[in-house]
Each structure stands twice: as structure tokens, then as C-alpha cells.
Design a protein around this motif. Sequence first.
Motif, mmCIF file in Angstrom:
data_model
loop_
_atom_site.group_PDB
_atom_site.id
_atom_site.type_symbol
_atom_site.label_atom_id
_atom_site.label_comp_id
_atom_site.label_asym_id
_atom_site.label_seq_id
_atom_site.Cartn_x
_atom_site.Cartn_y
_atom_site.Cartn_z
ATOM 1 N N ALA A 1 0.830 -1.204 0.000
ATOM 2 C CA ALA A 1 0.000 0.000 0.000
ATOM 3 C C ALA A 1 0.864 1.254 0.000
ATOM 4 O O ALA A 1 0.497 2.273 -0.602
ATOM 5 C CB ALA A 1 -0.925 0.002 1.213
ATOM 6 N N MET A 2 2.018 1.207 0.682
ATOM 7 C CA MET A 2 2.933 2.355 0.649
ATOM 8 C C MET A 2 3.378 2.626 -0.788
ATOM 9 O O MET A 2 3.428 3.782 -1.234
ATOM 10 C CB MET A 2 4.153 2.084 1.530
ATOM 11 C CG MET A 2 3.883 2.062 3.026
ATOM 12 S SD MET A 2 5.425 1.702 3.946
ATOM 13 C CE MET A 2 4.834 1.728 5.633
ATOM 14 N N LYS A 3 3.719 1.569 -1.512
ATOM 15 C CA LYS A 3 4.143 1.726 -2.907
ATOM 16 C C LYS A 3 3.017 2.310 -3.751
ATOM 17 O O LYS A 3 3.249 3.196 -4.599
ATOM 18 C CB LYS A 3 4.567 0.371 -3.482
ATOM 19 C CG LYS A 3 5.906 -0.137 -3.009
ATOM 20 C CD LYS A 3 6.220 -1.466 -3.693
ATOM 21 C CE LYS A 3 7.587 -1.983 -3.316
ATOM 22 N NZ LYS A 3 7.885 -3.283 -3.994
ATOM 23 N N GLU A 4 1.796 1.838 -3.550
ATOM 24 C CA GLU A 4 0.661 2.346 -4.321
ATOM 25 C C GLU A 4 0.435 3.840 -4.093
ATOM 26 O O GLU A 4 0.089 4.576 -5.019
ATOM 27 C CB GLU A 4 -0.606 1.565 -3.962
ATOM 28 C CG GLU A 4 -0.602 0.126 -4.465
ATOM 29 C CD GLU A 4 -1.857 -0.626 -4.041
ATOM 30 O OE1 GLU A 4 -2.761 0.010 -3.445
ATOM 31 O OE2 GLU A 4 -1.934 -1.841 -4.308
ATOM 32 N N ARG A 5 0.637 4.290 -2.840
ATOM 33 C CA ARG A 5 0.467 5.716 -2.532
ATOM 34 C C ARG A 5 1.700 6.528 -2.899
ATOM 35 O O ARG A 5 1.648 7.765 -2.912
ATOM 36 C CB ARG A 5 0.169 5.894 -1.036
ATOM 37 C CG ARG A 5 -1.166 5.321 -0.593
ATOM 38 C CD ARG A 5 -1.535 5.806 0.798
ATOM 39 N NE ARG A 5 -0.569 5.393 1.807
ATOM 40 C CZ ARG A 5 -0.642 4.264 2.501
ATOM 41 N NH1 ARG A 5 -1.653 3.413 2.275
ATOM 42 N NH2 ARG A 5 0.267 3.961 3.408
ATOM 43 N N GLY A 6 2.812 5.846 -3.146
ATOM 44 C CA GLY A 6 4.035 6.541 -3.520
ATOM 45 C C GLY A 6 4.762 7.194 -2.372
ATOM 46 O O GLY A 6 5.595 8.083 -2.576
ATOM 47 N N CYS A 7 4.481 6.744 -1.158
ATOM 48 C CA CYS A 7 5.158 7.320 0.001
ATOM 49 C C CYS A 7 5.106 6.349 1.176
ATOM 50 O O CYS A 7 4.036 5.836 1.521
ATOM 51 C CB CYS A 7 4.513 8.637 0.420
ATOM 52 S SG CYS A 7 5.382 9.488 1.772
#
Length: 281
Positions: free
Chosen positions: A144-150
Motif C-alpha cells: 500500500a505504501m508503494k501504491e500511494r508513492g510514500c
Amino acid sequence: MGKKFKGYRHYALVTGAASGMGRIYCQELALRGYNIILVDINAAGLAQTETVVRETVAASDKVPAEAKDSLRLLSIVQDLSAPDAADRIYETTEAEGCQVEVLVNNAGVMYCQAIDRTSERMLKLIMMVHMNTPLLLCRKYVGAMKERGCGYILNISSLAAWMSWPGIGMYGSTKRFVRDYSRELRIECQRTGVSVTNAYFGAVDTPLIPIKPSLKKLARALTVMISPERAVRRALRATFWRCRGTMPGLLNKVFFPFIVILPDFLLGWIYRMVKDHLMKV
């Protein structure tokens, strides 16, 4: 503070939050504008940390007055040595709609004893708390961090990860695992907005270090042992600067090139000299 105030939109998850450095991480991250997910087996300690964090935010001039009432705290009472600990934590945060932007795998166990004199229960506990659960928490949240880009992951390794210290052999072995998988994960997360930082602490003056007060006093005088507040500040600064690692303590850096090449016979002699001074926990 090294990072713009976040406005209590996203969450930071801290394991081992009931006391010690875990409590300090919660305070510092709340001051940076993160809602906090506190995880520990100690329910009473979590309640105390919640109180301390709210008092810290209320008294701080670093948090805008209009934002102070927006702080959310979610305590999860969980035995981190349980095989399904990461599943239970993740399910709870998902049910609460928490977007975890910072993951601090802080919980740890220090046990000073020869391997053959350490109980099987303790050996299993060390491996679960240091290796299994932190790795699975990374696995749960990094997507989920990767999907949000942060995203920011802080894993606590140790100076002991770089050599096999007699008497804390299992501790060092598990911290080498943390060091190695953190590097692999950091490389896999390149150009995604997600960073993975390792903290290679030497001795930090917390109850986790089970040595006699006289030895602690000497270690502090020699600056081999640092305060937990300093350790947390250095670790978070490295995390938000997206550094791959940090090793607080000048003498740790000075001695590091030498301790990694100490021969077995010398380590054996050191162990025989100090083993009677190690507290039996």
C-alpha cells in the motif's frame, strides 16, 4: 524537526510502544503530525503511553493549536511472538481505516546467556519478535505504501549484527537477519517513494540492556552507551532523510572497523572475562 508537520492524516505504527524507546518514538512521531498505532503485549503500558503522547502534544508549541484535538491513537494489545501477530495487527488497522505511512519495528528482546543455557522458549521468542513478525509487518504494509508513492520503514538492527558477540549470539544473529532483509527490501523499493532504514544501535540506556548499574555507568561515561532520546532522534532523522542506515555514537564508529575482525580466540577470552558480570534474566 526534519519533516513538515503532517496534519494527522496518516498513521505511524510503532511496535514495543508500551515503554522505553517505543514510547519516545510515539511522542516524536505525534509531534511530526502522525496519528499513532501503538502495539505491545503490555496493555497498562500502552495506556500510559497514550496519556504521555497526548500530554506531549498538548504542551508542544510545534503542533498547531487547531490540530491538537485531531490526533488519533489506536492501541493494539498483541503478543509479537505469536505466529499470527502480523495478521492480527494488519486486520485491526485495516478495519479502522488506517493508512500506515511509517512503520517502526522497534520491539526487541535482549537476553545475555550462552546458547546452551538459554531455554527453547526464549530462543523461539527472540526469533519471532526480531525476525518473523517484523518481516511480515513489512510484507503487509509495503504494498500500500508503494501504491500511494510514500512510505517509511525503520527496522532496528544492532551493532551486534556485524559480528558474533559471545553471550548474545542469538541476539546478533537475529539482528543480522534484520540487516540483510532490510537491504533487500530497500533495493526492491527503489523509485517507489518507499524507503527502508536500519538503525544499528550499540548500547542504549534502557531496561532492555540487562547489565549491572555499575557497568552502565561506565558505558555512559565512555559514551559507548547513549540516551534513548538521542537514539530515537537520530533514527527518525535518518528515516525521514531516507538514509539506508544510522549508527549513533562516536565510539561505535571508531571501534566498528576493529570489532568486526576480532578473532575467535580473543572473543572467547573476552566472554570468559565478562560472563559472570552479565545479569541472568
